[in-house]
Design a protein around this motif. Structure first.
Motif, mmCIF file in Angstrom:
data_model
loop_
_atom_site.group_PDB
_atom_site.id
_atom_site.type_symbol
_atom_site.label_atom_id
_atom_site.label_comp_id
_atom_site.label_asym_id
_atom_site.label_seq_id
_atom_site.Cartn_x
_atom_site.Cartn_y
_atom_site.Cartn_z
ATOM 1 N N ILE A 226 0.845 -1.214 0.137
ATOM 2 C CA ILE A 226 -0.021 -0.064 -0.096
ATOM 3 C C ILE A 226 0.910 1.298 0.111
ATOM 4 N N GLY A 227 0.797 2.040 -1.086
ATOM 5 C CA GLY A 227 1.615 3.167 -1.124
ATOM 6 C C GLY A 227 1.060 4.296 -2.194
ATOM 7 N N LEU A 228 2.003 4.962 -2.672
ATOM 8 C CA LEU A 228 1.619 6.152 -3.367
ATOM 9 C C LEU A 228 0.758 5.706 -4.720
ATOM 10 N N TRP B 2 -2.324 7.627 -5.985
ATOM 11 C CA TRP B 2 -2.619 8.192 -7.225
ATOM 12 C C TRP B 2 -3.036 7.573 -8.612
ATOM 13 N N ARG B 3 -2.485 6.312 -8.547
ATOM 14 C CA ARG B 3 -2.580 5.470 -9.906
ATOM 15 C C ARG B 3 -3.950 5.011 -10.265
ATOM 16 N N PHE C 92 3.411 -3.397 -9.704
ATOM 17 C CA PHE C 92 4.074 -2.156 -8.927
ATOM 18 C C PHE C 92 3.542 -2.083 -7.266
ATOM 19 N N SER C 93 2.302 -2.179 -7.352
ATOM 20 C CA SER C 93 1.533 -2.532 -6.263
ATOM 21 C C SER C 93 1.797 -3.369 -5.209
ATOM 22 N N ASP D 102 -4.225 -4.858 -0.322
ATOM 23 C CA ASP D 102 -3.799 -3.971 -1.108
ATOM 24 C C ASP D 102 -4.901 -3.320 -2.037
ATOM 25 N N LEU D 103 -5.767 -4.356 -2.578
ATOM 26 C CA LEU D 103 -6.996 -4.153 -3.627
ATOM 27 C C LEU D 103 -7.580 -3.382 -2.898
#
Ligand code: PFF
Length: 453
Positions: free
Chosen positions: A23-25, A29-30, A225-226, A258-259
């Motif tokens: 879990i991040g940017l 944003w994406r 990436f995620s 994450d999702l």
């Protein structure tokens, strides 16, 4: 002499650490933007299928490499590929996250600065005229973003220096639940805004006419990436996972968190974007350029609520970015402490200096160094593009080939089923191995071709 290795405490600690990295940017944003652009629910469906068929098996490949080795990423790869090639692959996997954290922490620094700004009521009171070009002005000022980048990197180092259990585990165990509470609050706020429904529709309405070949590439890239694949993180973190833990459960738990977070972030951002009558955008622009307009527009009706939402939002971004950068830095620290026998504190400090210096150049590439171009890109964009399109992809390919084709089948089976004890995993094993041997390399090849062609 080998230093004594630490372990994560239990299942929750393991999932919190992995989810912290995942879990991040990228989720904030994406993902929401990709969903809206690529046909709403249709994209989400494709994303889930890719995660199950490709990313999750690769995640498992990396966790098996890590846990079976009980060593840092360089050594773990060296066990499977002796000699020069092993050295090279291993060092690449140590280098990638350090390269990544250098520019990732520049963005982390922006979140610190915006968090500080949001603490003043003036932040939400700014008029659109005052906000115009604000983000460009902010990153073009040379030294303040550099300072905040160092503050963010310093916070990362401070957690990592405390160690696996007292630093990383302790921090992730409280920060990940906090992050979910924050984002749920923001979702509720966003969904109650006037006109929010349009945003929900943008996110959820399946529109298969928007699904093109690019949709599949975007879904695959985002999923990689995620889940932080190909960066040595999963290998390193898994080397701290106890032999009694269920790696498949850890992988699925991470992918679900994450999702879930990415979807919640979408419902927190997009309805607010629509409510303020703004076009959804992508990249740092969405967070740092667009959000101030949204908060100022919403402040016209309820200034205090909007100010609180702004603070909580930038706090969430800060925490999400921090747990990811911690995982990135740990790969290098594990390498230095085990292979170079450095003390954890000194190793963290050394990486602070190196990544701080490179990140400073990335940060300055928005201002005084903007004329310095590599392959036609600003240094920041060059670092981002090589990390996501080259190093992470090569790293994933190496992990998959090692786990599926080089590692003995018996080791893969033992790690994924805890020696056959986990019956359900044993049933799933042939499917996972098939996905790893044939499907995952194919998916990675498609990603490579899509970048090259
Ligand atoms: N997974 C993180 C995100 O989605 O923002 C970013 C990231 C962290 C990528 C760590 C790669 C990595 F190794």
């Amino acid at each position: 002499m080998r230093t004594k290795r630490e372990n994560f405490g239990g299942r929750m600690a393991v999932i919190a650490a992995f989810a912290g990295s995942a879990i991040g940017l990228g989720n904030i944003w994406r993902f929401p933007y990709l969903v809206g652009q690529n046909g709403g629910a249709a994209f989400i469906l494709i994303y889930i299928v890719f995660t199950l068929l490709l990313s999750l098996p690769i995640f498992l490949a990396e966790s098996v490499i890590g846990r079976s080795s009980q060593a840092n990423c360089r050594a773990a790869i060296g066990f499977l590929v002796p000699g020069r090639a092993g050295q090279l692959f291993g060092l690449l996997m140590v280098f990638t996250p350090l390269w990544l954290v250098s520019y990732y922490s520049v963005v982390g620094g922006w979140s610190v600065d915006y968090l500080v700004q949001a603490c003043h009521l003036d932040f939400v009171r700014a008029t659109p005229e005052q906000l115009d070009g604000g983000f460009e002005r902010f990153i073009a000022r040379p030294w303040l973003p550099v300072l905040f980048h160092m503050v963010f990197l310093g916070a990362t180092v401070a957690v990592v220096a405390f160690g696996v259990k007292s630093g990383i585990e302790r921090f992730c165990k409280w920060s990940i639940p906090t992050l979910f509470v924050l984002i749920v609050f923001l979702v509720v706020y966003s969904l109650t805004l006037p006109g929010a429904f349009k945003g929900v529709e943008y996110l959820l309405k399946p529109d298969f006419s928007k699904v093109t070949a690019h949709t599949f590439i975007d879904a695959l890239g985002q999923s990689f990436f995620s889940l932080s694949l190909g960066t040595g993180i999963i290998i390193t973190y898994s080397s701290y996972v106890k032999k009694s833990e269920n790696l498949m459960v850890a992988g699925v738990g991470t992918a679900i968190s994450d999702l879930a977070f990415a979807l919640l972030a979408g419902f927190a951002i997009i309805p607010a974007v629509f409510s303020a009558g703004i076009e959804p955008g992508t990249g740092p622009t969405l967070i740092f350029d667009t959000l101030p307009y949204i908060f100022s527009s919403l402040a016209q009706h309820a200034p205090i609520l909007s100010a609180v939402a702004a603070i909580l939002f930038f706090l969430a971004i800060f925490i999400a970015a921090l747990t990811s950068s911690i995982s990135l830095l740990e790969v290098g620290v594990a390498y230095l402490t085990e292979e170079k026998e450095m003390k954890r504190g000194w190793a963290s400090l050394l990486l602070f200096v190196i990544c701080g210096a490179f990140g400073t150049l990335c940060s300055l590439s928005f201002g005084p160094l903007s004329q310095m171009k590599i392959l036609g890109m600003k240094l920041f964009d060059f670092a981002d593009s090589t990390a996501s399109n080259v190093f992470m992809v090569i790293g994933s390919l190496i992990s998959v080939i090692l786990a599926a084709w080089v590692m003995p089948r018996s080791v893969l089976f033992r790690e994924l089923t805890n020696g056959g004890v986990l019956r359900r995993n044993a049933h799933l094993f042939p499917i996972v191995r098939f996905l790893l041997r044939y499907v995952a390399p194919f998916g990675i090849l498609v990603l490579i071709l899509s970048t090259v062609l």
